[in-house]
Design a protein around this motif. Structure first.
Motif: not given
Length: 215
Positions: A96-108, A127-134, A136-140
């Motif tokens: 809920p605190e993150v939503v107040k800051l305008g952040v909707r999605s995350a990838l860690s 924005e919500p629901k942004l990322w796919d398996s590609e 995730e692969s780049i992030g790793m």
């Protein structure tokens, strides 16, 4: 990616991490914020290479609540993905605190750092629901570069510490050899015995000898 790999061992860790977080924004569509979180003992933490001041706030909230995607990736999971913080039961206090800051999605992404420090590369989107398996692969891959830079930096620090310790003990031995007219083996034995008798680290005993060499 190849360029990042080449510079890991040649540049300061802060510069490499800044390249990693900037590259995440460049290569992964929808990444608005990026940073690296390191978590130590007793809730100590450090935010590195943030692409926005907001990253400090996002990390601070996770430490305060003891929950969030960055903490979960750093301490437990390899990859943590949040499609929409407005519907995220895993982090009831943080979301809920993150939503107040305008952040909707995350990838860690977990960073495999050594010793007693855990870490994660963290990406956030407005924005919500942004990322796919590609994504995730780049992030790793980027997380692997970040971890390599941190480990290289730690190894360098440990090497410098070891060299400094050896130098101090060598100086102390020389002072004792001159003062008591003994050889280096006996001088080191005296240092070690004094360390044991006073329950003091050998390097601290050596420093004391150096500091009082004129007395």
């Amino acid at each position: 990616m190849a360029e990042l790999a080449r510079v890991v061992a040649l540049r300061k860790v802060d510069d490499v991490l800044a390249d990693v977080t900037a590259t995440a924004k460049e290569l992964i569509p929808g990444v608005d914020l990026a940073g690296v979180l390191l978590v130590g003992k007793a809730n100590s933490f450090e935010t590195l290479a943030p692409t926005s001041e907001l990253m400090f706030r996002l990390d601070e909230l996770q430490i305060r609540f003891g929950e969030g995607p960055c903490l979960e990736a750093a301490l437990d999971e390899i990859v943590v993905r949040i499609d929409d913080f407005r519907d995220e039961p895993r982090f009831p206090n943080y979301a809920p605190e993150v939503v107040k800051l305008g952040v909707r999605s995350a990838l860690s992404f977990k960073l495999y750092t050594a010793d007693r420090t855990a870490g994660a590369l963290n990406l956030f989107g407005y924005e919500p629901k942004l990322w796919d398996s590609e994504a995730e692969s780049i992030g790793m891959i980027l997380a692997a570069h970040a971890a390599a830079a941190i480990l290289a930096s730690r190894e360098g620090e440990q090497l410098q510490s070891a060299l400094s310790t050896r130098d101090r003990i060598g100086q102390a031995k020389g002072i004792i050899m001159e003062r008591f007219k003994i050889d280096d083996v006996r001088a080191f034995a005296m240092l070690r015995q004094l360390s044991q008798d006073t329950n003091t680290k050998l390097t601290d005993v050596a420093q004391r000898v150096i500091d009082t060499r004129g007395e």
